[in-house]
Each structure stands twice: as C-alpha cells, then as structure tokens.
Scaffold this motif. Structure first.
Motif, short mmCIF file in Angstrom:
data_model
loop_
_atom_site.label_atom_id
_atom_site.label_comp_id
_atom_site.label_asym_id
_atom_site.label_seq_id
_atom_site.Cartn_x
_atom_site.Cartn_y
_atom_site.Cartn_z
N UNK A 26 0.82 -1.22 0.00
CA UNK A 26 0.00 0.00 0.00
C UNK A 26 0.86 1.27 0.00
N UNK A 27 2.15 1.12 0.25
CA UNK A 27 3.05 2.28 0.28
C UNK A 27 3.38 2.78 -1.13
N UNK A 28 3.07 2.00 -2.15
CA UNK A 28 3.37 2.38 -3.53
C UNK A 28 2.12 2.95 -4.17
N UNK A 29 2.25 4.06 -4.87
CA UNK A 29 1.09 4.71 -5.51
C UNK A 29 0.55 3.85 -6.64
N UNK A 30 -0.73 4.04 -6.95
CA UNK A 30 -1.37 3.29 -8.03
C UNK A 30 -0.72 3.61 -9.37
N UNK A 31 -0.32 4.86 -9.55
CA UNK A 31 0.35 5.26 -10.80
C UNK A 31 1.64 4.47 -11.00
N UNK A 32 2.44 4.34 -9.94
CA UNK A 32 3.70 3.58 -10.04
C UNK A 32 3.41 2.10 -10.26
N UNK A 33 2.42 1.59 -9.56
CA UNK A 33 2.05 0.18 -9.73
C UNK A 33 1.68 -0.12 -11.18
N UNK A 34 0.89 0.76 -11.78
CA UNK A 34 0.48 0.56 -13.17
C UNK A 34 1.69 0.60 -14.10
N UNK A 35 2.62 1.52 -13.84
CA UNK A 35 3.81 1.65 -14.69
C UNK A 35 4.68 0.38 -14.60
N UNK A 36 4.85 -0.12 -13.39
CA UNK A 36 5.66 -1.32 -13.19
C UNK A 36 4.98 -2.54 -13.79
N UNK A 37 3.68 -2.66 -13.60
CA UNK A 37 2.95 -3.81 -14.14
C UNK A 37 2.94 -3.80 -15.66
N UNK A 38 2.88 -2.61 -16.24
CA UNK A 38 2.95 -2.50 -17.71
C UNK A 38 4.32 -2.96 -18.20
N UNK A 39 5.38 -2.58 -17.48
CA UNK A 39 6.73 -2.99 -17.85
C UNK A 39 6.89 -4.50 -17.72
N UNK A 40 6.32 -5.07 -16.67
CA UNK A 40 6.38 -6.52 -16.48
C UNK A 40 5.69 -7.25 -17.62
N UNK A 41 4.53 -6.73 -18.01
CA UNK A 41 3.78 -7.36 -19.09
C UNK A 41 4.51 -7.24 -20.42
N UNK A 42 5.06 -6.06 -20.68
CA UNK A 42 5.77 -5.83 -21.94
C UNK A 42 7.01 -6.70 -22.06
N UNK A 43 7.70 -6.89 -20.94
CA UNK A 43 8.94 -7.68 -20.96
C UNK A 43 8.67 -9.18 -20.77
N UNK A 44 7.43 -9.52 -20.40
CA UNK A 44 7.12 -10.93 -20.16
C UNK A 44 7.72 -11.45 -18.87
N UNK A 45 7.75 -10.58 -17.85
CA UNK A 45 8.35 -10.97 -16.57
C UNK A 45 7.29 -11.60 -15.67
N UNK A 46 7.63 -12.76 -15.08
CA UNK A 46 6.73 -13.43 -14.14
C UNK A 46 7.44 -13.59 -12.81
N UNK A 47 6.88 -13.06 -11.72
CA UNK A 47 7.53 -13.17 -10.41
C UNK A 47 7.72 -14.63 -10.00
N UNK A 48 8.78 -14.90 -9.31
CA UNK A 48 9.05 -16.24 -8.79
C UNK A 48 8.16 -16.49 -7.57
N UNK A 49 7.16 -17.34 -7.76
CA UNK A 49 6.16 -17.58 -6.71
C UNK A 49 6.79 -18.18 -5.47
#
Length: 338
Positions: A26-49
């Motif tokens: 919750x400490x990260x803004x929604x704007x930053x979250x969206x930017x990071x998630x877009x980068x993850x999707x574009x690069x095809x990055x999947x977090x190590x569960x």
C-alpha cells in the motif's frame, strides 16, 4: 531471462520498488504500480512464486479437501462443476489450487497435515460436510482459514456455503404429491453426510404435513454413485407395494435408478416417476430428460472460494454463511397420477 532489474530499468524505478509492487504494498502509488505492471507485461516478466512465498509467507494457493480420493470423486459431475466455480474465483484473485488426496480418513489426514504444516497453502476448502468429521476437527485445531461446501453438522462459527436442502427436498416431495403420488420412495446419499440428513428431513416433513404415512421400507441410501442408485431402486421395486414415484438425491444415482427400472420392464415415468437433485448438464440429455432440482453447483464453488479469500485477505472479520437458491427443473421423468 528477464530479471527484476530489467523491469526496474524499463519502469524507471528501483528494484526494491518493483518488489513492493509485486507484493502489492500500500506504500506504492497506483500510478507507479500501473507503470511497473505494464513494464512486467511488456517484458514478459513473471515473479518467482516460491521466492515470494518465502519472503511474504504467503503461497497464493488454496487447498481442496475432497471427501475421498479424486479417482472416485470425479465419477460424480458435482465435484468438477464445483471446482470450476472455485477455480474461476481463485484465478480472478491470483490463486492456484492444490488438491489433497486419500482413500481413507487416515490418508486424508496425512495429506492435510502435509500441505498445512509444509506451509503450502494459505487456506482450504472442504468440499463436503460429514457428521462428526475428524478432518473438520483438525481444521479447527490448526486455526487455518477455511470454508466448506455444506452446512456444518455442529454449530461452530465456520465459513460455509450451502443450499437450504431441507426446504428443497420438502418442495420436491410436495411437487410429487401434487402430481397425485401418495407412495413416494427416497434414494438418499450416505447418511454420514449432512446434505443427506437435511434432504431426508424435508422429504419426511412433506409426507407428514400431507397426512401420508412414512413407510420405512421406502427409505434407501447408498454412496453418491450410479451403482448406488441402481441397487437402491432394485430394493424399492422388490417391495410388495412399490412406490409410484421416487425422490433421488443425486442425478448420477438417478441414472442408475432409471436403468434398474428398465431392466425390470418398467417405463419412466409411466410406471414410476423420478425426481432428482443437482441438475447436472447430462440431465437434460438423458432418456427421458431428467426432472431435477438445480442447486447451482458452480455458484456453490464460486462462493466457497470467495468467502475463503475474503478471510485470507482480511476483507471480512466475521465468518460468512451463504445459502444458494435452488430451482425445480421439470422435464419428462414425472407423470401426473391424478
């Protein structure tokens, strides 16, 4: 292989910020979250569960406790349909499913302990409700979030989803009585399950209120499998005064009951009417199409997953009890005897 540093560089943030976004901090803004998630999707990055679970002590996995081994359970369409509802909500919330197995109660208990003590799940769904169930007792002892499909036999404060099975069986029996049937048998599931006890109570109440004697020779029960329905129907039809209608508490059992009637040269519904429960997809394609009580199995599973994940995520402080409505679907296996 794409790394967390690649995502951070693409999004213009630090690797630690990416980690916090993955953890949905919750400490990260929604704007930053969206930017990071877009980068993850574009690069095809999947977090190590696995790495995430070690850091956050969460697995985003739900354990499914079946009434017996999956090998036998999946013979009844109820369970795949309930699992379809569970998996839908779980997938939408980013959770995976893990099925426990075991042919005996001892094996079930060992499997349950393995996944809980091993920290492999965040919560569990018990796919049934039994009388004096040791598995339920262990879940309460473990103090892990869980929900049930089925009303608990005792009155503990437990998350559960169910139909009003007594009311549904009462209305089903009244339907047969209104069609002119006075001698009504019942093919019930195992009486170790709460659902069977509730449906028996509804059946009995309808008979009593309509001044119809309860004939114990018309009461049968077996496992929720086709062979169980077949054996019970043979028993009912061997009665000196066989029933003109039978309430069957499971569609798969009803298919066995129809087969037994045919083998004795009887026609459904002209010689014996059949009204069943669950309204599985095969019901409308049976010959003749099976009249059945739609209990909305998919919704039972969906809601069981929802109330469990609500507790896991801290969205609900109170235990939830949800009753899913039923509906009688009249087809071709009940005839009017008036």
């Amino acid at each position: 292989m794409v790394t967390i540093k690649d995502v951070a560089e693409k999004a213009g943030v630090s690797p630690s910020t990416v980690s916090r976004v993955i953890a949905d901090s919750p400490r990260i803004s929604e704007e930053t979250k969206q930017r990071v998630r877009s980068a993850m999707k574009e690069l095809g990055y999947h977090p190590n569960a696995i790495a995430q679970s070690l850091v956050n002590r969460v697995t985003r996995t739900i354990g499914i406790v079946m009434p017996r081994s999956a090998e036998h359970v999946f013979l009844n369409p109820f369970f795949p349909e309930a699992l379809r509802g569970i998996s839908k909500y779980a997938h939408d919330e980013g959770y995976c499913l893990l099925l426990t197995t075991g042919n005996t109660e001892k094996e079930q208990m060992e499997s349950l302990k393995s996944i809980v003590y091993g920290g492999r799940v965040d919560g569990l769904i018990l796919m049934y409700s039994k009388v004096e169930d040791k598995i339920l007792g262990k879940l309460l002892e473990l103090n892990i979030p869980f929900s049930m499909i089925g009303r608990p036999y005792s009155c503990e404060d437990i998350n559960y989803v169910d139909n009003d099975n007594e009311k549904a069986a009462y209305e089903a029996t009244n339907y047969l009585i209104k069609k002119g049937h006075k001698r009504i048998g019942i093919i019930n599931g195992s009486l170790s399950f709460v659902v069977s006890l509730d449906r028996y109570r509804g059946y009995k109440r309808a008979l009593v209120e309509n001044n119809i004697n309860l004939d114990e020779s018309l009461l049968t029960s077996s496992d929720f499998v086709q062979q169980g329905g077949y054996d019970c129907m043979n028993l009912l039809l061997s009665n000196q005064n066989p029933p003109s209608a039978v309430l069957v508490t499971d569609d798969l059992m009803a298919f066995g009951a129809i087969r037994a009637a045919r083998e004795k040269g009887l026609k459904v519904p002209n010689d014996v009417s059949i009204l069943s429960f669950n309204n599985i997809p095969l019901s409308e394609h049976a010959t003749p199409p099976l009249s059945s009580i739609d209990i909305n199995v998919y919704k039972l599973g969906y809601e069981a997953a929802k109330i469990l994940i609500d507790e896991i995520q801290g969205r609900s402080a109170e235990k939830q009890n949800i009753i899913v409505e039923t509906k009688l679907i009249a087809r071709k296996t009940v005839v009017n005897k008036k």
